[in-house]
Design an enzyme around this catalytic site. Structure first.
Site, PDB file in Angstrom:
ATOM      1  N   GLU A  41     -19.635  18.608 -17.349  1.00 29.33           N
ATOM      2  CA  GLU A  41     -20.728  19.514 -16.985  1.00 29.33           C
ATOM      3  C   GLU A  41     -20.193  20.709 -16.194  1.00 29.33           C
ATOM      4  OE1 GLU A  41     -24.984  19.125 -14.536  1.00 29.33           O
ATOM      5  OE2 GLU A  41     -23.401  17.622 -14.294  1.00 29.33           O
ATOM      6  N   LYS A 113     -29.959  21.566 -19.900  1.00 28.18           N
ATOM      7  CA  LYS A 113     -30.201  20.342 -19.146  1.00 28.18           C
ATOM      8  C   LYS A 113     -31.692  20.193 -18.849  1.00 28.18           C
ATOM      9  CE  LYS A 113     -28.401  17.787 -15.131  1.00 28.18           C
ATOM     10  NZ  LYS A 113     -27.414  17.827 -14.024  1.00 28.18           N
ATOM     11  N   CYS A 153     -25.327  15.084 -17.916  1.00 29.02           N
ATOM     12  CA  CYS A 153     -25.337  14.258 -16.695  1.00 29.02           C
ATOM     13  C   CYS A 153     -26.641  13.494 -16.517  1.00 29.02           C
ATOM     14  CB  CYS A 153     -25.015  15.124 -15.478  1.00 29.02           C
ATOM     15  SG  CYS A 153     -24.306  14.160 -14.092  1.00 29.02           S
ATOM     16  N   ILE A 305      -5.190   3.961  15.237  1.00 31.62           N
ATOM     17  CA  ILE A 305      -5.291   3.672  13.810  1.00 31.62           C
ATOM     18  C   ILE A 305      -5.818   4.861  13.011  1.00 31.62           C
ATOM     19  CG2 ILE A 305      -7.616   2.685  13.977  1.00 31.62           C
ATOM     20  CD1 ILE A 305      -4.790   1.282  11.794  1.00 31.62           C
ATOM     21  N   SER A 307      -5.645   8.268  13.518  1.00 31.00           N
ATOM     22  CA  SER A 307      -4.676   9.336  13.282  1.00 31.00           C
ATOM     23  C   SER A 307      -3.530   8.843  12.398  1.00 31.00           C
ATOM     24  CB  SER A 307      -4.138   9.895  14.605  1.00 31.00           C
ATOM     25  OG  SER A 307      -3.454   8.915  15.357  1.00 31.00           O
ATOM     26  N   ASN A 383     -13.295  14.685  28.541  1.00 32.93           N
ATOM     27  CA  ASN A 383     -13.491  15.651  27.468  1.00 32.93           C
ATOM     28  C   ASN A 383     -12.560  16.851  27.598  1.00 32.93           C
ATOM     29  OD1 ASN A 383     -15.480  14.101  26.285  1.00 32.93           O
ATOM     30  ND2 ASN A 383     -17.167  15.162  27.316  1.00 32.93           N
TER      31      ASN A 383
END
Length: 555
Positions: A41, A113, A153, A305, A307, A383
């Site tokens: 499509e 369509k 589609c 984990i 990164s 922060n």
């Protein structure tokens, strides 16, 4: 009748490049004996072009590009080309989503369509006019003694017998069946969510079996912004049996003989959640970078984990020589996290910079000493650490023209356990639709299936308790429920649209549920400003998530 299915990876808006890609694939299909070819499509424009379609000049250039492609294929096999057409009727939306029958050097027939999806990431009614009613031949191609039903589609996704309910008042396949077609073809741009191919094959097989004709489905592949198209074009026999399947997450030319149900080749595939996640992340990261003009990437390595997995994806997608990882230890960073980060980079072959942030933290403290006098340190100072790191990473990104990849996961993004203008800084959020438990599972899968015995993500990164290391002995679970509980609640609420009461009725603690849903609500402003990521689930925090900001909602 042999159909050449052209499963390609277009670049949105690149009419010249996409036409060249289609021409090359069509010529390859011709050499393999295709009688005619079929694209996905809107293969000429790439999908989704979104508001490019509001510019009549772009739509006009698309039509000229289609005419040019038809002329170049004059001596080749005919082509069913996914494109767009200006609506010249003066009524309704200005554009049709269409398939063009290109034969003998010109566009001979146009198929429009019918069903225009508006759910989740789709917004086709914003741009397109649906095919007009009343012409039973509108989606029928008669060629070479064959009758072919042409669908685009969604047109093949509304069978009431399969779904037991009809989403639209019309079913284009029911209309086409009145012409007793010999074959159904479907030009598709169907974005991935995990497990979707099994659904596609089950549904399309049921449609082929219902009408007792072969069905050939052509899907786009590649990453476009937050959407991943996994390819896996396929074909089904008149009995609904899978005849052929193209590879996933890659370009391919697949030849399907609809008269020989045993001639097709079914490409091997791994439908496990981790395998699909990995291939989607790699493809999405590679395409987003390259299609946006980047060849290199930056990742901030924390020793955690998230990164680590992001760095592994980046190395696979762009090549380790094109990835730089940056360590920015603070006084609270453990030696283990630093050592683990360096070991990861060495295992993957990625170069690193180490930029300690303690001197910058001290300068911030000195500058803010007067206004902060008499107040205890809190998340404000935490922060600031994250924002210092974000500034350093953005400086490197600007200086070297590298794409900064953010490393936050879906769980963090859902509840706001992330710092805006800090660790959220960057251009692409690789794992933003992978929850925390999924990140751990993916890391183990990666070590076992991609590295296959070679050093990968160090085991301590996978086994140690998650921590942002922004204060002494900090652990994520100091601020959040256990991730297994949190992710289960988030899946019910975000992906399955369950209310607070329904989640509690499912067996979760009421106070925990209320707290999590409150965090989700309050983090909406952060998500609105987050970098784009890769959609993997049926409900991600991307194009399809449209929550109000200033509201008082109760879900």
């Amino acid at each position: 009748m042999k159909i050449g299915v052209l499963q390609l990876n277009p670049i949105v808006g690149d009419l010249k490049g996409n036409a060249a890609r289609i021409l090359k694939a069509a010529n390859e299909a011709a050499e393999l004996g295709a009688d005619f070819c079929l694209t996905s499509e809107m293969a000429l424009t790439g999908y989704p072009p979104r508001d490019l379609l509001l510019y009549s000049g772009f739509v006009g250039r698309t039509w000229k590009a289609a005419q040019g492609l038809a002329l170049e294929l004059k001596d080749g096999p005919p082509l069913l080309l996914g494109a767009v057409e200006q609506n010249a009727t003066g009524q309704g939306k200005p554009v049709f989503n269409c398939a063009l029958w290109c034969e003998g050097g010109e566009i001979r027939q146009v198929f429009r369509k019918t069903l225009l999806p508006t759910y989740d990431v789709f917004d086709e009614a914003r741009y397109f006019e649906a095919a007009p009613l009343g012409d039973p031949e509108a989606n029928i191609l008669r060629w070479n003694g064959r009758t072919i039903a042409v669908t685009i589609c969604e047109d093949a996704w509304n069978d009431k017998d399969y779904w037991e309910i009809r989403a639209y008042s019309r079913d284009p396949l029911e209309d086409a069946a009145k012409s007793s077609p010999d074959c159904i073809v479907n030009l598709s741009a169907s974005p991935l969510f995990l497990g979707k191919q099994q659904l596609r094959e089950d549904m399309l097989g049921a449609v082929a079996g219902k009408y007792k004709v072969p069905l050939v489905y052509a899907n786009q592949t590649g990453g476009n912004d937050d959407l991943i198209f996994d390819g896996r074009s396929c074909a089904f026999s008149p009995g609904g049996k899978l005849m052929a399947r193209a590879p996933g997450f890659a370009e391919a030319v697949m030849i399907v003989d609809v008269d020989d149900t045993d001639a097709g080749r079914i490409s091997n595939d791994d439908f496990s959640r981790e395998a699909e996640t990995w291939h989607a992340l790699v493809l999405g990261t590679r395409d987003y970078a390259h299609k946006s003009g980047f060849s290199t990437a930056l990742v901030g390595l924390s020793g955690g984990i998230d990164s680590a997995v992001t760095a592994a994806v980046a190395a696979e997608a762009l090549g380790p020589e094109n990835v730089t990882c940056v360590l920015m230890p603070s006084p609270y960073s453990s030696k283990g996290s630093i050592d683990d980060s360096l070991a990861l980079a060495e295992n993957l072959g990625i170069r690193t910079y180490t930029l300690p942030i303690e001197p910058i933290m001290e300068q911030f403290g000195n500058t803010l000493a007067e206004p902060f006098a008499g107040r205890e340190p809190d998340t404000t100072e935490e922060n600031i650490q994250s924002r210092i790191r974000g500034n350093l990473l953005m400086a490197l990104s600007n200086k070297f023209g590298a794409l900064l990849l953010t490393t936050g996961n879906k769980s963090e993004l859902a509840v706001g356990y992330c710092t805006i203008y800090g660790d959220m800084s960057g251009g692409f959020a690789v794992i933003s639709d992978v929850d925390k438990t999924g990140v751990f599972a993916l890391a183990r899968w990666y070590n076992a299936n991609v590295r296959r015995g070679a050093p990968g993500i160090p085991e301590p990164i996978i086994t140690k308790p998650p921590s942002a290391e922004l204060r002494p002995d900090q652990k994520d679970q100091d601020s959040l429920p256990d991730y297994a509980v949190l992710d289960s609640i988030l899946e019910l609420h975000v992906e399955r649209h369950k209310s607070k009461e329904e989640i509690i009725d499912a067996g979760f603690d009421g106070e925990t549920v209320e707290r999590v849903l409150k965090l989700v609500r309050f983090a909406e402003f952060k998500r609105r400003q987050a970098a784009p990521g890769i959609k993997l689930t049926p409900r991600s925090f991307g194009t399809g998530w449209r929550m109000p900001l200033a509201c008082r909602r109760e879900l």
